[in-house]
Write an enzyme that holds these catalytic residues in place. Structure first.
Site, PDB file in Angstrom:
ATOM      1  N   ARG A   1      -2.416   7.361 -10.971  1.00  0.00           N
ATOM      2  CA  ARG A   1      -3.514   7.296 -11.941  1.00  0.00           C
ATOM      3  C   ARG A   1      -4.873   7.650 -11.317  1.00  0.00           C
ATOM      4  O   ARG A   1      -5.828   7.940 -12.009  1.00  0.00           O
ATOM      5  CB  ARG A   1      -3.568   5.879 -12.565  1.00  0.00           C
TER       6      ARG A   1
ATOM      7  N   ALA B   1       0.824  -1.212   0.000  1.00  0.00           N
ATOM      8  CA  ALA B   1       0.000   0.000   0.000  1.00  0.00           C
ATOM      9  C   ALA B   1       0.858   1.262   0.000  1.00  0.00           C
ATOM     10  O   ALA B   1       0.453   2.295   0.502  1.00  0.00           O
ATOM     11  CB  ALA B   1      -0.910  -0.006   1.218  1.00  0.00           C
TER      12      ALA B   1
ATOM     13  N   ASN C   1     -35.491  26.895  18.385  1.00  0.00           N
ATOM     14  CA  ASN C   1     -34.632  26.233  19.389  1.00  0.00           C
ATOM     15  C   ASN C   1     -33.299  26.941  19.601  1.00  0.00           C
ATOM     16  O   ASN C   1     -32.545  26.589  20.488  1.00  0.00           O
ATOM     17  CB  ASN C   1     -34.380  24.778  18.973  1.00  0.00           C
ATOM     18  N   TYR C   2     -32.991  27.946  18.809  1.00  0.00           N
ATOM     19  CA  TYR C   2     -31.642  28.536  18.830  1.00  0.00           C
ATOM     20  C   TYR C   2     -31.749  30.029  19.094  1.00  0.00           C
ATOM     21  O   TYR C   2     -32.465  30.753  18.377  1.00  0.00           O
ATOM     22  CB  TYR C   2     -31.002  28.261  17.466  1.00  0.00           C
TER      23      TYR C   2
ATOM     24  N   ASN D   1      -6.849   1.110 -10.300  1.00  0.00           N
ATOM     25  CA  ASN D   1      -5.784   2.095 -10.491  1.00  0.00           C
ATOM     26  C   ASN D   1      -6.331   3.497 -10.726  1.00  0.00           C
ATOM     27  O   ASN D   1      -5.636   4.473 -10.492  1.00  0.00           O
ATOM     28  CB  ASN D   1      -4.900   1.687 -11.673  1.00  0.00           C
TER      29      ASN D   1
ATOM     30  N   LYS E   1      -4.491   6.090  -2.893  1.00  0.00           N
ATOM     31  CA  LYS E   1      -5.398   5.186  -3.626  1.00  0.00           C
ATOM     32  C   LYS E   1      -6.110   4.195  -2.711  1.00  0.00           C
ATOM     33  O   LYS E   1      -7.325   4.003  -2.809  1.00  0.00           O
ATOM     34  CB  LYS E   1      -4.591   4.429  -4.688  1.00  0.00           C
TER      35      LYS E   1
END
Ligand code: UD1
Ligand code: MG
Length: 453
Positions: free
Chosen positions: A14, A8, A382-383, A224, A21
């Protein structure tokens, strides 16, 4: 003794992405995690992940996976160079080394098991997983005799025109006799078109190489670029849908819907077109989901209808109707026999049994009791610009159309809120809460003010 090495470290150029990747996701799970899962049952003595490009991101992603040893490959000079990094670490190792390319996520456990079996029975120095692929462009070609003994693998870019006609391809999965491999690893060279040290060149240096050909070329597809990623996604989605259809789930137009590996379905479920289920989604018996619905990490009960709606991180009980055009946001808990209708948004709200919010409402940070009817256009404010506050409404209460409930606020049981009210003070049980200007009606007003009358 079995050791596994997953490659890895490559740049994945690509893929044209800032994300490595192997961290690209396929149906919500990264490619590398899928590769790891495919060899879960092998119970190896050691699992190595060869990392290099963006290694920190990969280590971070896999931090919860157990018994992994990360090995750095810097710079990244090819797959053979990647495995050379194990030479000092496995100096005294005596067993088999299973090598998996980190970009082949659809492999079945069973196939890897068969490759290992073949390796053990043939006593080969290496056994290679191969497949006949219709369009093998980009894959290394496996050259073998009629007995399945492999002579060499030639990379696509190094093949002659004639060699390119061979469609027996290398999947990038190998089981090596480590003692034999370690003798030849230092002799690999980079005299090829890509100037990389290829692991595949080890085959010519080993005495006995065999291949195991899978009859399912889809499972060895390497990723790829984004195009190959999308093909694998399609293959995987089809596998998941077929699995559940065979267990009785009905998909109307299956290719238009996507589901995750972590979906669990009950009996007699219908999934309508353009329905997308992501993360852990549980759907109960006789439920009907879609069309055009997204559900993420939620549990849906029995006999539930969801249409043209979004549900995220919430729990929905039995006999509930949702939609069209409803948005159930995280931490909501909708109990049995509730209805959430057209253009309703619900967030972090508990709606107890038999309650209804049929039209055009917002309920945020709310606790709604049983048998409550939320009138069209009811909004919980609510705010306050700094903090979120709670609205609670007791059992058997009704809110009139276009009410604004300014939180924090407590509406009791059996309460009625008059339509068009802005309620800022608590309303005790059994009361009517109303706050709107009294209507003034002026008779014959038009004739006085309209010069044309
Ligand atoms: C490789 C094989 C090819 C095979 C194909 C199957 C080689 C030389 N070629 O080609 O025969 O048909 O896979 O999908 O092995 N990586 C490293 N370090 C590096 C370079 C790569 O760890 O220096 C890792 C990559 O991150 C990737 C894997 O090795 O996970 C394969 O590399 P990639 O560049 O994708 O090889 P392919 O060209 O696909
Ligand atoms: Mg590849």
């Amino acid at each position: 003794m079995l050791a596994i090495a997953i490659l890895a470290a490559g740049k994945g150029t690509r893929m044209k992405s800032s994300l490595p990747k192997v961290l690209q996701e396929l149906s919500g799970i990264t490619i590398i995690e899928r590769v790891l899962n495919s060899c879960n049952s092998l119970k190896p003595n050691k699992t190595f992940i060869i990392v290099g490009h963006e290694s920190m991101k990969i280590k971070e992603k896999l931090r919860h996976s157990q018994n992994l040893t990360f090995v750095n490959q810097i710079p990244q000079n090819g797959t053979g160079h990647a495995i050379q990094q194990l030479l000092p670490i496995l100096e005294n190792f005596q067993g088999e080394l299973l090598v998996l390319n980190g970009d082949v996520p659809l492999l079945k456990e069973n196939t890897i098991g068969n490759l290992i079996k073949k390796h053990r029975s043939s006593k080969a120095d290496v056994s290679i997983l191969s497949a006949r692929i219709l369009n093998p462009k980009g894959y290394g070609r496996v050259f073998s005799d009629n007995n399945g003994n492999v002579d060499k693998i030639i990379e696509d870019s190094d093949c002659t025109e004639n060699e390119l006609k061979n469609n027996l391809t290398n999947a990038g999965i190998y089981c090596f006799n480590w003692r034999k491999l370690k003798e030849v690893l230092p002799n690999l060279s980079d005299t090829n078109k890509q100037k990389e040290i290829y692991l595949t060149d080890a085959i010519q240096l080993l005495e006995l190489s065999v291949h195991y050909e899978t009859d399912d070329p889809e499972e060895v597809m390497g990723i790829n670029d984004k195009w190959q990623l999308s093909i694998c996604e399609e293959i995987h989605q089809k596998r998941l849908r077929v699995h559940w259809m065979k267990k009785g789930v009905k998909f109307i137009n299956p290719p238009s819907s996507t589901i995750s590996d972590k979906c669990i379905f009950g009996k007699d479920i219908v999934i309508e077109p353009n329905t997308h289920l992501r993360g852990e989604v549980l759907i109960g018996n006789n439920s009907h989901i879609g069309p055009n619905t997204l559900i993420e990490n939620s549990s849906i009960g029995n006999n539930v209808f969801v249409i043209y709606s979004i549900v995220k991180n919430s729990i929905i009980g039995n006999n509930v109707e949702i939609g069209p055009y409803a948005h159930i946001r995280p931490e909501s808990n909708i109990k049995n026999n509730c209805k959430i209708g057209n253009f309703v948004e619900v967030k972090k709200t508990k709606l107890d049994e038999n309650s209804k919010v049929n039209h055009l409402s917002y309920l945020g940070d709310s606790e709604i009791g049983k048998n409550v009817n939320i009138g069209a256009g009811t909004i919980t404010a609510n705010y306050d610009g700094y903090k979120k506050h709670i609205t609670s409404i007791g059992n058997n209460s009704n809110t009139g159309a276009n009410s604004v409930l300014v939180a924090p606020i407590n509406i009791g049981t059996n309460v009625t809120i008059g339509a068009g009210s802005t309620i800022t003070k608590n309303v005790p049980n059994g009361s009517l809460g109303i706050s709107r200007a009294k209507q003034l009606t002026k008779p014959n007003w038009s004739s006085k003010h309209n010069p044309n009358q």
